[in-house]
Design a protein around this motif. Structure first.
Motif, PDB file in Angstrom:
ATOM      1  N   THR A  99      39.447  47.039  42.748  1.00  0.00           N
ATOM      2  CA  THR A  99      40.052  45.887  41.991  1.00  0.00           C
ATOM      3  C   THR A  99      39.205  45.362  41.075  1.00  0.00           C
ATOM      4  O   THR A  99      37.732  45.293  41.263  1.00  0.00           O
ATOM      5  N   THR A 100      39.622  44.441  40.212  1.00  0.00           N
ATOM      6  CA  THR A 100      39.142  43.765  39.070  1.00  0.00           C
ATOM      7  C   THR A 100      39.875  42.340  38.963  1.00  0.00           C
ATOM      8  O   THR A 100      41.027  42.496  39.145  1.00  0.00           O
ATOM      9  N   ASN A 101      39.080  41.428  38.303  1.00  0.00           N
ATOM     10  CA  ASN A 101      39.868  40.423  37.924  1.00  0.00           C
ATOM     11  C   ASN A 101      39.673  39.960  36.576  1.00  0.00           C
ATOM     12  O   ASN A 101      39.776  39.010  36.142  1.00  0.00           O
ATOM     13  N   LYS A 102      39.782  41.113  35.852  1.00  0.00           N
ATOM     14  CA  LYS A 102      39.511  41.054  34.164  1.00  0.00           C
ATOM     15  C   LYS A 102      40.662  41.928  33.645  1.00  0.00           C
ATOM     16  O   LYS A 102      40.652  42.974  34.531  1.00  0.00           O
ATOM     17  N   ASN A 103      41.438  41.224  32.888  1.00  0.00           N
ATOM     18  CA  ASN A 103      42.385  42.075  32.200  1.00  0.00           C
ATOM     19  C   ASN A 103      42.006  43.006  31.078  1.00  0.00           C
ATOM     20  O   ASN A 103      42.632  43.482  30.333  1.00  0.00           O
ATOM     21  N   LEU A 118      41.540  55.650  25.205  1.00  0.00           N
ATOM     22  CA  LEU A 118      41.787  55.081  26.376  1.00  0.00           C
ATOM     23  C   LEU A 118      43.175  54.451  26.623  1.00  0.00           C
ATOM     24  O   LEU A 118      43.785  53.416  25.778  1.00  0.00           O
ATOM     25  N   VAL A 119      44.019  54.801  27.570  1.00  0.00           N
ATOM     26  CA  VAL A 119      45.489  54.451  27.788  1.00  0.00           C
ATOM     27  C   VAL A 119      45.532  54.015  29.188  1.00  0.00           C
ATOM     28  O   VAL A 119      45.484  54.621  30.083  1.00  0.00           O
ATOM     29  N   ALA A 120      45.915  52.581  29.238  1.00  0.00           N
ATOM     30  CA  ALA A 120      46.341  51.931  30.516  1.00  0.00           C
ATOM     31  C   ALA A 120      47.832  51.727  30.378  1.00  0.00           C
ATOM     32  O   ALA A 120      48.459  51.566  29.849  1.00  0.00           O
ATOM     33  N   LYS A 121      48.118  52.122  31.851  1.00  0.00           N
ATOM     34  CA  LYS A 121      49.469  52.278  32.343  1.00  0.00           C
ATOM     35  C   LYS A 121      49.609  51.437  33.486  1.00  0.00           C
ATOM     36  O   LYS A 121      48.737  51.548  34.518  1.00  0.00           O
ATOM     37  N   ARG A 122      51.100  50.767  33.587  1.00  0.00           N
ATOM     38  CA  ARG A 122      51.379  50.479  34.672  1.00  0.00           C
ATOM     39  C   ARG A 122      52.773  51.199  35.200  1.00  0.00           C
ATOM     40  O   ARG A 122      53.789  50.989  34.548  1.00  0.00           O
ATOM     41  N   LYS A 123      52.347  52.174  36.228  1.00  0.00           N
ATOM     42  CA  LYS A 123      53.304  53.129  36.515  1.00  0.00           C
ATOM     43  C   LYS A 123      53.539  53.841  35.296  1.00  0.00           C
ATOM     44  O   LYS A 123      52.589  54.593  34.749  1.00  0.00           O
ATOM     45  N   THR A 124      54.584  54.128  34.631  1.00  0.00           N
ATOM     46  CA  THR A 124      54.801  54.704  33.392  1.00  0.00           C
ATOM     47  C   THR A 124      54.809  54.163  32.023  1.00  0.00           C
ATOM     48  O   THR A 124      54.800  54.544  30.990  1.00  0.00           O
ATOM     49  N   GLU A 147      49.489  41.403  38.514  1.00  0.00           N
ATOM     50  CA  GLU A 147      48.721  41.700  39.362  1.00  0.00           C
ATOM     51  C   GLU A 147      49.271  42.942  40.287  1.00  0.00           C
ATOM     52  O   GLU A 147      49.752  42.737  41.303  1.00  0.00           O
ATOM     53  N   VAL A 148      49.191  44.131  39.477  1.00  0.00           N
ATOM     54  CA  VAL A 148      49.596  45.208  40.160  1.00  0.00           C
ATOM     55  C   VAL A 148      48.715  46.266  40.173  1.00  0.00           C
ATOM     56  O   VAL A 148      47.435  46.162  39.489  1.00  0.00           O
ATOM     57  N   GLU A 149      49.024  47.496  40.456  1.00  0.00           N
ATOM     58  CA  GLU A 149      48.081  48.605  40.127  1.00  0.00           C
ATOM     59  C   GLU A 149      48.223  49.409  38.925  1.00  0.00           C
ATOM     60  O   GLU A 149      49.292  49.562  38.379  1.00  0.00           O
ATOM     61  N   TYR A 150      46.947  49.722  38.197  1.00  0.00           N
ATOM     62  CA  TYR A 150      47.062  50.511  36.937  1.00  0.00           C
ATOM     63  C   TYR A 150      46.429  51.867  36.963  1.00  0.00           C
ATOM     64  O   TYR A 150      45.417  51.899  38.178  1.00  0.00           O
ATOM     65  N   THR A 151      46.561  52.389  36.122  1.00  0.00           N
ATOM     66  CA  THR A 151      45.814  53.905  35.860  1.00  0.00           C
ATOM     67  C   THR A 151      45.286  53.759  34.478  1.00  0.00           C
ATOM     68  O   THR A 151      46.138  53.379  33.656  1.00  0.00           O
ATOM     69  N   THR A 179      43.420  47.935  40.479  1.00  0.00           N
ATOM     70  CA  THR A 179      44.247  46.706  40.721  1.00  0.00           C
ATOM     71  C   THR A 179      43.966  45.460  40.216  1.00  0.00           C
ATOM     72  O   THR A 179      42.485  45.263  40.362  1.00  0.00           O
ATOM     73  N   LEU A 180      44.734  44.687  39.350  1.00  0.00           N
ATOM     74  CA  LEU A 180      44.366  43.605  38.993  1.00  0.00           C
ATOM     75  C   LEU A 180      44.674  42.340  40.096  1.00  0.00           C
ATOM     76  O   LEU A 180      45.659  42.304  40.429  1.00  0.00           O
ATOM     77  N   ASP A 181      43.648  41.553  40.197  1.00  0.00           N
ATOM     78  CA  ASP A 181      43.520  40.297  41.144  1.00  0.00           C
ATOM     79  C   ASP A 181      43.039  39.258  40.477  1.00  0.00           C
ATOM     80  O   ASP A 181      41.849  39.052  40.303  1.00  0.00           O
ATOM     81  N   LEU A 182      44.029  38.346  40.155  1.00  0.00           N
ATOM     82  CA  LEU A 182      43.598  37.119  39.530  1.00  0.00           C
ATOM     83  C   LEU A 182      43.983  35.808  40.351  1.00  0.00           C
ATOM     84  O   LEU A 182      43.944  34.710  39.843  1.00  0.00           O
ATOM     85  N   THR A 183      44.191  36.102  41.448  1.00  0.00           N
ATOM     86  CA  THR A 183      44.549  35.012  42.708  1.00  0.00           C
ATOM     87  C   THR A 183      43.175  34.577  43.230  1.00  0.00           C
ATOM     88  O   THR A 183      42.481  35.409  43.786  1.00  0.00           O
ATOM     89  N   GLY A 184      43.125  32.923  43.252  1.00  0.00           N
ATOM     90  CA  GLY A 184      41.986  32.652  43.805  1.00  0.00           C
ATOM     91  C   GLY A 184      42.039  32.825  45.319  1.00  0.00           C
ATOM     92  O   GLY A 184      42.954  32.808  45.991  1.00  0.00           O
TER      93      GLY A 184
END
Length: 219
Positions: free
Chosen positions: A29-33, A53-59, A83-87, A108-113
């Motif tokens: 998990t990360t809280n950085k975009n 480097l290529v960031a994907k949310r699903k496809t 706030e979902v999973e990335y590859t 996974t991006l987590d931005l929620t306190g």
């Protein structure tokens, strides 16, 4: 005339691509975009042209970063604030146009306190009660930049500002005031008013105690 040599050999990638993050509930998990990488797989090819480097949310591609010839000590690629999973893919190109890729473990991006529970008062409220703050491990509580115990009970009058932090680094601010006694002067007497944890129109509902009969009223 020298023969034309066709290079169709893909760059060889050896090792793993690991994004920078923390393990939370078994999920990277990360809280950085902007996801950073400081460790890269090796590439067995002397004729590298570029890295991507290529960031994907699903496809769906949500971010790309290009680096020519060599990768920096710290490389990064942007996510898109969902706030979902990335590859993340590392694509390696050689000068002949061949390319190969390796895909990172999901992150996974987590931005929620972090959540918390206050007993004795609402957040940003005023009370005459003792107050206890509870969080869920491994979240931590800080006051004045020092970590304090979970489920600490606060008993002294005053303003409290606490920070609840989770593993990725998200912060929730908790604020409250304990006011067990309020003093006002009537004639030559200091009269103590005990607040009853009720506020109406910005005023304490209080019960007078001292040399006067108990009575409800306002300050």
């Amino acid at each position: 005339c020298s023969p034309i040599v066709y290079d169709k050999t893909l760059p060889e990638i050896v090792g793993e691509l690991i994004p920078t993050g923390v393990m939370q509930d078994g999920v990277l998990t990360t809280n950085k975009n902007k996801v950073q990488f400081t460790t890269f797989p090796g590439v067995n090819d002397e004729n590298i042209w570029k890295y991507e480097l290529v960031a994907k949310r699903k496809t769906t591609i949500v971010g790309t970063s290009l680096y020519e010839k060599v990768l920096p000590s710290i490389a990064s690629v942007n996510l898109d604030n969902k706030e979902v999973e990335y590859t993340i893919e590392l694509v390696v190109y050689d000068k002949a146009g061949n390319r190969n890729r390796i895909i990172s473990a999901p992150i996974t991006l987590d931005l929620t306190g972090p959540a918390f529970k206050l007993e004795g008062v609402d957040n940003k409220g005023i009370t005459s009660n003792d107050v206890t703050l509870k969080v869920t491990a491994p979240d931590k509580v800080f006051r004045n930049n020092e970590e304090i115990e979970n489920e600490t009970t606060f008993t002294e009058d005053g303003y409290y500002r606490l920070l609840v932090k989770d593993l990725p680094g998200n912060v929730t601010v908790v604020e409250f005031t304990i006011n067990k006694k309020t003093f006002i002067k009537i004639g030559n007497e200091n009269v103590t008013f005990i607040s009853q944890n009720n506020i109406k129109d910005g005023k304490f509902i209080v019960e007078a105690q001292a040399n006067y009969p108990a009575n409800s009223g306002y300050i």
